[in-house]
Enzyme design. Structure first.
Site, PDB file in Angstrom:
ATOM      1  N   LYS A 113     -27.292 -15.138 -32.284  1.00  0.00           N
ATOM      2  CA  LYS A 113     -26.832 -14.228 -31.052  1.00  0.00           C
ATOM      3  C   LYS A 113     -25.816 -14.853 -30.410  1.00  0.00           C
ATOM      4  O   LYS A 113     -24.895 -14.161 -29.813  1.00  0.00           O
ATOM      5  CB  LYS A 113     -28.148 -13.952 -30.596  1.00  0.00           C
ATOM      6  CG  LYS A 113     -29.068 -12.788 -31.190  1.00  0.00           C
ATOM      7  CD  LYS A 113     -30.072 -12.446 -30.047  1.00  0.00           C
ATOM      8  CE  LYS A 113     -31.187 -11.326 -30.766  1.00  0.00           C
ATOM      9  NZ  LYS A 113     -32.156 -11.131 -29.973  1.00  0.00           N
ATOM     10  N   LYS A 205     -30.396  -6.952 -43.674  1.00  0.00           N
ATOM     11  CA  LYS A 205     -31.403  -6.158 -43.029  1.00  0.00           C
ATOM     12  C   LYS A 205     -31.154  -4.768 -42.473  1.00  0.00           C
ATOM     13  O   LYS A 205     -30.278  -5.149 -41.512  1.00  0.00           O
ATOM     14  CB  LYS A 205     -32.350  -7.143 -42.114  1.00  0.00           C
ATOM     15  CG  LYS A 205     -33.676  -7.157 -42.355  1.00  0.00           C
ATOM     16  CD  LYS A 205     -34.285  -8.136 -41.202  1.00  0.00           C
ATOM     17  CE  LYS A 205     -34.221  -7.678 -39.979  1.00  0.00           C
ATOM     18  NZ  LYS A 205     -35.226  -8.405 -38.910  1.00  0.00           N
ATOM     19  N   LYS A 208     -31.089  -2.647 -35.419  1.00  0.00           N
ATOM     20  CA  LYS A 208     -30.701  -1.852 -34.465  1.00  0.00           C
ATOM     21  C   LYS A 208     -29.382  -2.317 -34.023  1.00  0.00           C
ATOM     22  O   LYS A 208     -28.677  -1.475 -33.426  1.00  0.00           O
ATOM     23  CB  LYS A 208     -31.714  -2.109 -33.242  1.00  0.00           C
ATOM     24  CG  LYS A 208     -33.035  -1.499 -33.247  1.00  0.00           C
ATOM     25  CD  LYS A 208     -33.794  -2.166 -32.172  1.00  0.00           C
ATOM     26  CE  LYS A 208     -35.298  -2.145 -32.175  1.00  0.00           C
ATOM     27  NZ  LYS A 208     -36.032  -2.833 -31.215  1.00  0.00           N
TER      28      LYS A 208
HETATM   29  P1  AMP Z   1     -36.668  -5.602 -33.505  1.00  0.00           P
HETATM   30  O1  AMP Z   1     -35.834  -4.650 -33.987  1.00  0.00           O
HETATM   31  O2  AMP Z   1     -35.736  -7.141 -33.980  1.00  0.00           O
HETATM   32  O3  AMP Z   1     -36.870  -6.038 -32.000  1.00  0.00           O
HETATM   33  O4  AMP Z   1     -37.939  -5.998 -34.438  1.00  0.00           O
HETATM   34  C1  AMP Z   1     -38.984  -5.557 -34.112  1.00  0.00           C
HETATM   35  C2  AMP Z   1     -39.837  -5.905 -35.130  1.00  0.00           C
HETATM   36  O5  AMP Z   1     -39.704  -5.015 -36.189  1.00  0.00           O
HETATM   37  C3  AMP Z   1     -40.238  -7.350 -35.651  1.00  0.00           C
HETATM   38  O6  AMP Z   1     -41.627  -7.434 -35.793  1.00  0.00           O
HETATM   39  C4  AMP Z   1     -39.460  -7.154 -36.894  1.00  0.00           C
HETATM   40  O7  AMP Z   1     -39.779  -8.090 -37.893  1.00  0.00           O
HETATM   41  C5  AMP Z   1     -39.565  -5.801 -37.426  1.00  0.00           C
HETATM   42  N1  AMP Z   1     -38.044  -5.513 -38.271  1.00  0.00           N
HETATM   43  C6  AMP Z   1     -36.954  -5.420 -37.806  1.00  0.00           C
HETATM   44  N2  AMP Z   1     -36.310  -5.030 -38.520  1.00  0.00           N
HETATM   45  C7  AMP Z   1     -36.795  -4.757 -39.519  1.00  0.00           C
HETATM   46  C8  AMP Z   1     -36.582  -4.420 -40.814  1.00  0.00           C
HETATM   47  N3  AMP Z   1     -35.124  -4.224 -41.299  1.00  0.00           N
HETATM   48  N4  AMP Z   1     -37.552  -4.642 -42.068  1.00  0.00           N
HETATM   49  C9  AMP Z   1     -38.577  -4.856 -41.701  1.00  0.00           C
HETATM   50  N5  AMP Z   1     -39.162  -5.065 -40.559  1.00  0.00           N
HETATM   51  C10 AMP Z   1     -38.225  -5.067 -39.382  1.00  0.00           C
END
Ligand code: AMP
Ligand code: TRP
Length: 349
Positions: A113, A205, A208
């Site tokens: 980041k 992946k 967001k």
């Molecule tokens: P974040 O969007 O980074 O705040 O992630 C929140 C939760 O969603 C975390 O536990 C991540 O591991 C899960 N997560 C985020 N993106 C993915 C994805 N593309 N596939 C599976 N899990 C995800």
């Protein structure tokens, strides 16, 4: 018998997408059956990168409502907003002062980041994993369900609890044995199958932070938008869909999504789509996505139509969370030797 305690959270940054649901929240829903579950919206984490103050509160409510819409049940789980339980910030400070700087400097997510932000990197971004450790340790969590990408942060939380707090500050019990101050949590890394990849690149992946909106399906996307995004999703020139061909990451990802979203499972869809062209497959996938999200969107809109009820869930969650968190914080304050807080006595008033 006490059920194992679980804590997890998602940041209220941007719209939650299929990856967040299939990779995280859907697993939390199942954990409610036999665990004591705490789920927070980690809004303090959301300001570690530049944020819009006009959106923070709204995004926090959206995220909380989506937890509930996806099946988190406030009668079984404690649902709360991180910034509303001040113990998170306070324990974070205490842990900061016992955490070596170089442990933070080697965090992969920080390095990734930080590169994106150049000289705008805040101290908060470096400190992100210590705040996350505070989140977890405050609740004496036994298990922390997160995606693979968070594993290093969990290891850090364990190291802080064990090596930096318990090993150095544990008080002695009557028998002379040290009494651990903090519970050391176990990681619960969610199944790799739940990794949802980007619609525009099957090797990265779904995220967001991808500037391309078309790379992800948000849980609140309307049906036409879902269909349009799937229609434009990257494909390859090969006929027939299949799992596990490293040359065809998009086929693997989209077929996997179809298996989960249609509820039919991998074996069934693999044979159904083995000979199918992309032109026939995509509308099927779009339909499955729209149908899977329809009840979530319906519940979400019902929840947002009744702001008082949603506020009540979060107020009750905050109270239950604070009761647990404050007790842990007190243990740490005592172990570190702070002057105890005394109530104002009648005489001195
Ligand atoms: P974040 O969007 O980074 O705040 O992630 C929140 C939760 O969603 C975390 O536990 C991540 O591991 C899960 N997560 C985020 N993106 C993915 C994805 N593309 N596939 C599976 N899990 C995800
Ligand atoms: N860093 C986590 C993520 O991006 C979110 C998070 C913050 C978290 N605090 C937590 C997850 C505590 C589990 C437990 O996914």
């Amino acid at each position: 018998m006490t059920r194992p305690r679980v804590l997890s959270g998602v940041q209220p940054t941007g719209a939650l997408h299929l990856g967040n649901w299939l990779g995280a929240i859907r697993n939390w829903v199942d954990l409610q059956q036999d665990h004591d579950t705490f789920f927070c919206v980690v809004d303090l984490h959301a300001i570690t990168v530049p944020h819009d103050p006009a959106r923070l509160a709204e995004d926090t409510l959206t995220t909380a409502a989506l937890y509930l819409a996806c099946g988190i049940d406030p009668a079984r789980s404690t649902v709360f907003v991180q910034s509303q339980v001040p113990a998170h910030s306070e324990l974070c400070w205490l842990l900061n002062c016992v955490t070596p700087l170089n442990w933070l400097e080697r965090m992969i997510q920080f390095k990734e980041k930080a590169v994106k932000q150049g000289d705008q990197v805040s101290a908060g971004l470096l400190d992100y994993p210590v705040l996350m450790a505070a989140d977890i340790l405050l609740y004496d969590a036994d298990r922390v369900p997160v995606g693979e990408d968070q594993k290093q942060h969990l290891e850090l939380a364990r190291d802080i609890a064990q090596q930096r707090v318990n090993a150095r500050f544990a008080p002695r019990g009557a028998d002379g044995e040290p009494l651990p101050v903090l519970k050391v949590p176990e990681p619960m890394i969610l199944p790799e199958g739940a990794r949802v990849m980007s619609l525009s690149d099957g090797t990265s992946k779904m995220s967001k932070s991808d500037p391309n909106e078309g790379s992800r399906i948000a849980l609140l996307d309307p049906p036409e938008l879902i269909s349009r995004k799937i229609k434009r999703a990257r494909t390859d020139p090969t006929m027939g869909l299949e799992f596990g061909n490293p040359e065809r990451p998009e086929a693997d990802n989209l077929l996997g999504l179809y298996a989960v979203l249609s509820g039919r499972g991998r074996a069934a869809v693999a044979s159904e789509c083995a000979e199918m062209g992309w032109g026939r497959f995509k509308p099927l996938l779009a339909e499955a996505a729209v149908e899977a999200l329809r009840p979530i969107q319906q519940r979400y809109h019902d929840l947002r139509a009744d702001p008082i009820a949603l506020e009540a869930v979060l107020a009750e969650g905050r109270e239950r969370a604070a009761a647990v968190a404050d007790a842990t914080l007190q243990r740490v304050r005592d172990a570190l030797g702070f002057l105890p807080v005394k109530p104002v006595s009648a005489k001195t008033r």
